[in-house]
Motif scaffolding. Structure first.
Motif, PDB file in Angstrom:
ATOM      1  N   TYR A   1      44.417  30.455   4.949  1.00  0.00           N
ATOM      2  CA  TYR A   1      45.295  29.300   4.993  1.00  0.00           C
ATOM      3  C   TYR A   1      45.145  29.062   6.585  1.00  0.00           C
ATOM      4  O   TYR A   1      45.299  27.962   7.206  1.00  0.00           O
ATOM      5  CB  TYR A   1      46.800  29.399   4.686  1.00  0.00           C
ATOM      6  N   PHE A   2      45.213  30.066   7.391  1.00  0.00           N
ATOM      7  CA  PHE A   2      45.159  29.881   8.810  1.00  0.00           C
ATOM      8  C   PHE A   2      44.005  29.096   9.312  1.00  0.00           C
ATOM      9  O   PHE A   2      43.872  28.076  10.110  1.00  0.00           O
ATOM     10  CB  PHE A   2      45.422  31.129   9.535  1.00  0.00           C
ATOM     11  N   GLU A   3      42.773  29.645   8.757  1.00  0.00           N
ATOM     12  CA  GLU A   3      41.663  29.008   8.848  1.00  0.00           C
ATOM     13  C   GLU A   3      41.630  27.577   8.597  1.00  0.00           C
ATOM     14  O   GLU A   3      41.014  26.801   9.588  1.00  0.00           O
ATOM     15  CB  GLU A   3      40.395  29.804   8.418  1.00  0.00           C
ATOM     16  N   HIS A   4      42.039  27.360   7.434  1.00  0.00           N
ATOM     17  CA  HIS A   4      41.726  25.875   7.173  1.00  0.00           C
ATOM     18  C   HIS A   4      42.727  24.912   7.969  1.00  0.00           C
ATOM     19  O   HIS A   4      42.219  24.027   8.403  1.00  0.00           O
ATOM     20  CB  HIS A   4      42.255  25.870   5.740  1.00  0.00           C
ATOM     21  N   ALA A   5      44.077  25.482   8.526  1.00  0.00           N
ATOM     22  CA  ALA A   5      44.767  24.549   9.221  1.00  0.00           C
ATOM     23  C   ALA A   5      44.061  24.554  10.742  1.00  0.00           C
ATOM     24  O   ALA A   5      44.245  23.588  11.200  1.00  0.00           O
ATOM     25  CB  ALA A   5      46.126  24.908   9.288  1.00  0.00           C
ATOM     26  N   ARG A   6      43.566  25.661  11.151  1.00  0.00           N
ATOM     27  CA  ARG A   6      42.859  25.719  12.327  1.00  0.00           C
ATOM     28  C   ARG A   6      41.770  24.790  12.631  1.00  0.00           C
ATOM     29  O   ARG A   6      41.711  24.242  13.546  1.00  0.00           O
ATOM     30  CB  ARG A   6      42.303  27.388  12.800  1.00  0.00           C
ATOM     31  N   ILE A   7      40.899  24.912  11.606  1.00  0.00           N
ATOM     32  CA  ILE A   7      39.702  23.845  11.545  1.00  0.00           C
ATOM     33  C   ILE A   7      40.286  22.380  11.517  1.00  0.00           C
ATOM     34  O   ILE A   7      39.691  21.656  12.353  1.00  0.00           O
ATOM     35  CB  ILE A   7      38.899  23.955  10.251  1.00  0.00           C
ATOM     36  N   GLN A   8      41.257  22.075  10.867  1.00  0.00           N
ATOM     37  CA  GLN A   8      41.903  20.766  10.818  1.00  0.00           C
ATOM     38  C   GLN A   8      42.363  20.389  12.101  1.00  0.00           C
ATOM     39  O   GLN A   8      42.211  19.166  12.678  1.00  0.00           O
ATOM     40  CB  GLN A   8      42.895  20.571   9.734  1.00  0.00           C
ATOM     41  N   PHE A   9      43.173  21.391  12.617  1.00  0.00           N
ATOM     42  CA  PHE A   9      43.668  21.340  14.198  1.00  0.00           C
ATOM     43  C   PHE A   9      42.612  20.940  15.256  1.00  0.00           C
ATOM     44  O   PHE A   9      42.831  20.181  16.066  1.00  0.00           O
ATOM     45  CB  PHE A   9      44.622  22.535  14.334  1.00  0.00           C
ATOM     46  N   LEU A  10      41.738  21.878  15.038  1.00  0.00           N
ATOM     47  CA  LEU A  10      40.417  21.652  16.109  1.00  0.00           C
ATOM     48  C   LEU A  10      39.574  20.395  15.856  1.00  0.00           C
ATOM     49  O   LEU A  10      39.361  19.887  16.847  1.00  0.00           O
ATOM     50  CB  LEU A  10      39.634  22.879  15.866  1.00  0.00           C
ATOM     51  N   LYS A  11      39.660  19.787  14.641  1.00  0.00           N
ATOM     52  CA  LYS A  11      39.048  18.473  14.340  1.00  0.00           C
ATOM     53  C   LYS A  11      39.701  17.472  15.147  1.00  0.00           C
ATOM     54  O   LYS A  11      39.232  16.377  15.742  1.00  0.00           O
ATOM     55  CB  LYS A  11      39.022  18.251  12.850  1.00  0.00           C
TER      56      LYS A  11
END
Length: 150
Positions: free
Chosen positions: A44-54
């Motif tokens: 979940y952290f990874e998924h949200a982190r990728i969206q955040f960085l996008k």
């Protein structure tokens, strides 16, 4: 329960998040006891982190085939506060808490539909060279992208 060392005041810390990404707990993510498997928090952290960085613009830069830089996770930590169960809708919050020369510390909060904190976390990413694997300092544009998310 004592607060993790990276949180001084839970109420103020919770209010400091401006980016959230929703996830729904899938049956396959639960264990034999019916609650979220402890390893899934990192997904979940990874998924949200990728969206955040996008949304920051950095992910597109790193994903460019001609780009020379990529991010790597240096460390990642999760503190479990409340149980999570199948089919719950969670909001995964991400924010920048510290920007180093070539690294960035991100913090995470996981809220359930009742706005209760279920998990918190923190982790550091380092920007490295695709060729050498050595750290590459942020340029001014990248620093601006990160500081805008602080």
């Amino acid at each position: 329960m004592a607060l993790p060392s990276y949180i001084e005041d839970m109420k103020e810390w919770k209010k400091s998040f401006q980016f959230f990404f929703p996830v729904t707990v899938r049956f396959s993510e639960t264990d034999a006891f019916g609650h979220l498997n402890n390893t899934v928090a990192f997904v979940y952290f990874e998924h949200a982190r990728i969206q955040f960085l996008k949304e920051s613009g950095l992910m597109q830069q790193w994903m460019n085939q001609n780009g020379a830089k990529i991010p790597v996770t240096a460390d990642l930590h999760c503190d479990y506060m409340n149980q999570v169960f199948f089919d719950e809708v969670l909001q995964i919050g991400v924010k920048v808490s510290d920007v180093g020369r070539s690294s960035v510390e991100l913090q995470y909060i996981v809220l359930n539909q009742s706005n209760i904190v279920c998990m918190t976390g923190r982790g550091r990413m380092v920007q490295i060279s695709k060729k050498t694997g050595k750290a590459i300092p942020w340029d001014e544009k990248e620093l601006g992208m990160l500081r805008k998310r602080s």
